[in-house]
Design a protein around this motif. Structure first.
Motif, mmCIF file in Angstrom:
data_model
loop_
_atom_site.group_PDB
_atom_site.id
_atom_site.type_symbol
_atom_site.label_atom_id
_atom_site.label_comp_id
_atom_site.label_asym_id
_atom_site.label_seq_id
_atom_site.Cartn_x
_atom_site.Cartn_y
_atom_site.Cartn_z
ATOM 1 N N LYS A 101 1.929 15.276 -7.111
ATOM 2 C CA LYS A 101 2.805 15.987 -6.176
ATOM 3 C C LYS A 101 4.274 15.639 -6.435
ATOM 4 O O LYS A 101 5.141 16.016 -5.649
ATOM 5 N N ARG A 102 4.556 14.882 -7.520
ATOM 6 C CA ARG A 102 5.931 14.524 -7.896
ATOM 7 C C ARG A 102 6.672 13.759 -6.796
ATOM 8 O O ARG A 102 7.857 14.002 -6.555
ATOM 9 N N LEU A 103 6.011 12.832 -6.122
ATOM 10 C CA LEU A 103 6.709 11.990 -5.149
ATOM 11 C C LEU A 103 7.522 10.932 -5.887
ATOM 12 O O LEU A 103 7.273 10.641 -7.050
ATOM 13 N N ASP A 104 8.498 10.322 -5.173
ATOM 14 C CA ASP A 104 9.235 9.232 -5.806
ATOM 15 C C ASP A 104 8.370 7.959 -5.793
ATOM 16 O O ASP A 104 7.275 7.933 -5.233
ATOM 17 N N ILE A 105 8.844 6.908 -6.460
ATOM 18 C CA ILE A 105 8.029 5.701 -6.644
ATOM 19 C C ILE A 105 7.566 5.098 -5.313
ATOM 20 O O ILE A 105 6.408 4.696 -5.170
ATOM 21 N N MET A 106 8.480 5.051 -4.327
ATOM 22 C CA MET A 106 8.098 4.479 -3.037
ATOM 23 C C MET A 106 7.001 5.326 -2.382
ATOM 24 O O MET A 106 6.043 4.793 -1.828
ATOM 25 N N GLY A 107 7.135 6.643 -2.460
ATOM 26 C CA GLY A 107 6.119 7.536 -1.915
ATOM 27 C C GLY A 107 4.767 7.326 -2.585
ATOM 28 O O GLY A 107 3.731 7.285 -1.920
ATOM 29 N N VAL A 108 4.795 7.153 -3.912
ATOM 30 C CA VAL A 108 3.564 6.934 -4.664
ATOM 31 C C VAL A 108 2.890 5.632 -4.227
ATOM 32 O O VAL A 108 1.674 5.588 -3.999
ATOM 33 N N ILE A 109 3.686 4.582 -4.074
ATOM 34 C CA ILE A 109 3.117 3.287 -3.661
ATOM 35 C C ILE A 109 2.552 3.378 -2.239
ATOM 36 O O ILE A 109 1.464 2.867 -1.957
ATOM 37 N N ILE A 110 3.278 4.065 -1.345
ATOM 38 C CA ILE A 110 2.797 4.225 0.031
ATOM 39 C C ILE A 110 1.445 4.957 0.045
ATOM 40 O O ILE A 110 0.507 4.540 0.722
ATOM 41 N N ILE A 111 1.342 6.034 -0.738
ATOM 42 C CA ILE A 111 0.078 6.785 -0.794
ATOM 43 C C ILE A 111 -1.035 5.908 -1.376
ATOM 44 O O ILE A 111 -2.182 5.942 -0.908
ATOM 45 N N GLY A 112 -0.697 5.089 -2.378
ATOM 46 C CA GLY A 112 -1.691 4.164 -2.924
ATOM 47 C C GLY A 112 -2.212 3.205 -1.858
ATOM 48 O O GLY A 112 -3.419 2.996 -1.709
ATOM 49 N N PHE A 113 -1.278 2.631 -1.085
ATOM 50 C CA PHE A 113 -1.650 1.730 0.017
ATOM 51 C C PHE A 113 -2.564 2.426 1.019
ATOM 52 O O PHE A 113 -3.619 1.917 1.385
ATOM 53 N N VAL A 114 -2.102 3.595 1.468
ATOM 54 C CA VAL A 114 -2.805 4.306 2.532
ATOM 55 C C VAL A 114 -4.224 4.670 2.105
ATOM 56 O O VAL A 114 -5.174 4.560 2.890
ATOM 57 N N THR A 115 -4.369 5.092 0.849
ATOM 58 C CA THR A 115 -5.696 5.463 0.347
ATOM 59 C C THR A 115 -6.623 4.244 0.338
ATOM 60 O O THR A 115 -7.798 4.329 0.695
ATOM 61 N N ALA A 116 -6.065 3.089 -0.050
ATOM 62 C CA ALA A 116 -6.891 1.887 -0.176
ATOM 63 C C ALA A 116 -7.230 1.253 1.175
ATOM 64 O O ALA A 116 -8.319 0.721 1.372
ATOM 65 N N ILE A 117 -6.290 1.280 2.121
ATOM 66 C CA ILE A 117 -6.530 0.582 3.385
ATOM 67 C C ILE A 117 -6.846 1.515 4.547
ATOM 68 O O ILE A 117 -7.255 1.059 5.615
ATOM 69 N N GLY A 118 -6.674 2.840 4.353
ATOM 70 C CA GLY A 118 -6.824 3.786 5.460
ATOM 71 C C GLY A 118 -8.159 3.692 6.180
ATOM 72 O O GLY A 118 -8.220 3.634 7.407
ATOM 73 N N GLY A 119 -9.236 3.692 5.403
ATOM 74 C CA GLY A 119 -10.565 3.683 6.017
ATOM 75 C C GLY A 119 -10.811 2.435 6.844
ATOM 76 O O GLY A 119 -11.255 2.507 7.997
ATOM 77 N N GLY A 120 -10.503 1.275 6.280
ATOM 78 C CA GLY A 120 -10.717 0.013 6.995
ATOM 79 C C GLY A 120 -9.820 -0.107 8.219
ATOM 80 O O GLY A 120 -10.211 -0.680 9.241
ATOM 81 N N THR A 121 -8.603 0.460 8.106
ATOM 82 C CA THR A 121 -7.669 0.389 9.229
ATOM 83 C C THR A 121 -8.172 1.219 10.403
ATOM 84 O O THR A 121 -8.186 0.745 11.542
ATOM 85 N N VAL A 122 -8.600 2.448 10.131
ATOM 86 C CA VAL A 122 -9.124 3.303 11.202
ATOM 87 C C VAL A 122 -10.347 2.629 11.838
ATOM 88 O O VAL A 122 -10.473 2.568 13.061
ATOM 89 N N ARG A 123 -11.228 2.089 10.986
ATOM 90 C CA ARG A 123 -12.416 1.381 11.493
ATOM 91 C C ARG A 123 -12.013 0.242 12.439
ATOM 92 O O ARG A 123 -12.527 0.151 13.561
ATOM 93 N N ASP A 124 -11.089 -0.621 11.994
ATOM 94 C CA ASP A 124 -10.689 -1.769 12.814
ATOM 95 C C ASP A 124 -10.052 -1.341 14.127
ATOM 96 O O ASP A 124 -10.282 -1.954 15.172
ATOM 97 N N VAL A 125 -9.244 -0.266 14.072
ATOM 98 C CA VAL A 125 -8.586 0.220 15.284
ATOM 99 C C VAL A 125 -9.628 0.770 16.271
ATOM 100 O O VAL A 125 -9.569 0.496 17.474
ATOM 101 N N LEU A 126 -10.625 1.506 15.752
ATOM 102 C CA LEU A 126 -11.627 2.116 16.631
ATOM 103 C C LEU A 126 -12.499 1.076 17.332
ATOM 104 O O LEU A 126 -12.900 1.261 18.476
#
Lengths: 200, 200, 200
Positions: free
Chosen positions: A28-53
């Motif tokens: 999607k041609r994001l800048d480096i910070m955007g790419v790193i943020i998406i990498g983080f979110v993809t890796a931790i998103g599932g566990g984060t939603v689980r822990d919050v629920l």
């Protein structure tokens, strides 16, 4: 960090989900910070939603600095070596399937540990496996993959249910590995033979 | 499951929100698993966000297996009988409005039970009523209905405030029913006469 | 409401984030309720995600009615006086940068107060600063600004890290002000000279 089997596979799962996020973001041609943020979110998103629920807070990646570190290093390496890794598409897919399987089982176990109904545990495992990719797709403004392509959530549900059904009869470690193999196997067969669920 | 009035209407609300989610998803040609997921999210989204915001975890659908069961059965029935139900569009709209009203009041009550400010309780009721549809629209990649069409959140706010204002003067059960009728009434009048809030 | 420096700047930050949300929503031609909702979400989104992730519930805006009140009044005023405020674009940008800086530091402090690792505190500060705008963009169905334009999250990360590095050596209040200035300064320089992170 104790180097038992589940830690090793969790790390591998985190790495491959990070790579999948970074690749999606770079398309999607994001800048480096955007790419790193998406990498983080993809890796931790599932566990984060689980822990919050389930109310297990602060969420797990906040209590274990190793996970964010692994994600950061993986994301940076992926950006630098993107050409080389791109040719490893099949390897990547296998890691992603492995990660999906393990994250699902981790989620099911967390549900059992807080005394939830078995069916809810399977749902929690599915959330743990799938929501990273779901949030990634929402952030990148596309209809989430999970909702219209390939057998994804179904693999988690079948694998999670399989794990719970095996648990009374065989060793927990064996049941876990078997369930991870079930999830991976369904994913691989589904993609290899282009299996799809019927459109309703 | 105790069969008091509020349980009956909560079940009806859950059913109608599930049907609304399933219909939206089928219009986007998602596969069966995607359709069921959207049905779930629409039905439980509002209550889940509410529970997470006030810290009532595990969130309520995780502690009561009846709700997920009802959603699953409703979603499967809707998929099978979609033609028949489609002609019941008006009935559906009425159930949705009823669900919206009741979910709003349940949210307001939950806020009162944890000692929040009355205005915050109304906000919590509105979140409980509206967020299921909001998350559904985000997942389906459209601008949420709530943000640009019809009087939706406004009906919840007015109904929630009405409930709190009535509470000191009349019986709680009567105030509840009256507030549900207020929310439904506003929705029905707004849609019937195509009332819209001004665009700013 | 105690009128210390941090309260004053928090209020200013809340006001400017509300204005930014209202402006974005008006450009998408939402109705008045939609505009007010987007204003709220932009102003409270970051703090809400932060509180949910660390388990500080009910989330902060639910425990302090002043904040919702300020947002409501600001949103209504912005809608009425939109022409006048539009010419104050630069002032607005400065307030937004100030809010970003302060919200970041508030997030870092919250992380320290629950005993998180310093790097996680910086992440928490960044989330507090950025997620309001992120959720706003998701609701308005655009790729979030933070992911593809300007130096935004980076400013929070640098400012947050700067605050933690200064903290052992200088007075906490001074460190806080300095860090806010660092975040604002980076934002202003980045926008003034059109600095962008490289696209990966």
């Amino acid at each position: 960090m104790i180097l038992d089997v589940s830690t090793i596979i969790e790390v591998l799962g985190t790495i491959s989900f990070t790579i999948s996020g970074v690749f999606s973001a770079m398309q999607k041609r994001l800048d480096i910070m955007g790419v790193i943020i998406i990498g983080f979110v993809t890796a931790i998103g599932g566990g984060t939603v689980r822990d919050v629920l389930i109310g297990s807070t602060p969420v797990s990646w906040m209590r274990n600095i190793d996970i964010p570190l692994i994600i950061l290093i993986t994301a940076i390496c992926t950006i630098f070596f993107k050409k080389r890794i791109k040719t490893f598409k099949v390897t990547l897919f296998l890691f992603d399937a492995l990660g999906l399987g393990l994250f699902t089982i981790i989620g099911v176990q967390k549900g059992l540990s807080v005394g939830l109904h078995p069916a809810i545990c399977v749902a929690l495992g599915t959330i743990t496996g799938c929501f990273g990719g779901l949030i990634r797709d929402i952030l990148l403004n596309t209809i989430p993959l999970i909702l219209h392509k390939e057998i994804y959530a179904s693999a988690c549900i079948i694998g999670g249910a399989f794990y719970l059904l095996m648990l009374p009869f065989i060793d927990a470690g064996v049941a876990k590995m078997a369930a991870v193999i079930v999830v991976c196997g369904i994913r691989i067969v589904a993609v290899r033979y282009r299996l799809k669920l019927p459109v309703s």
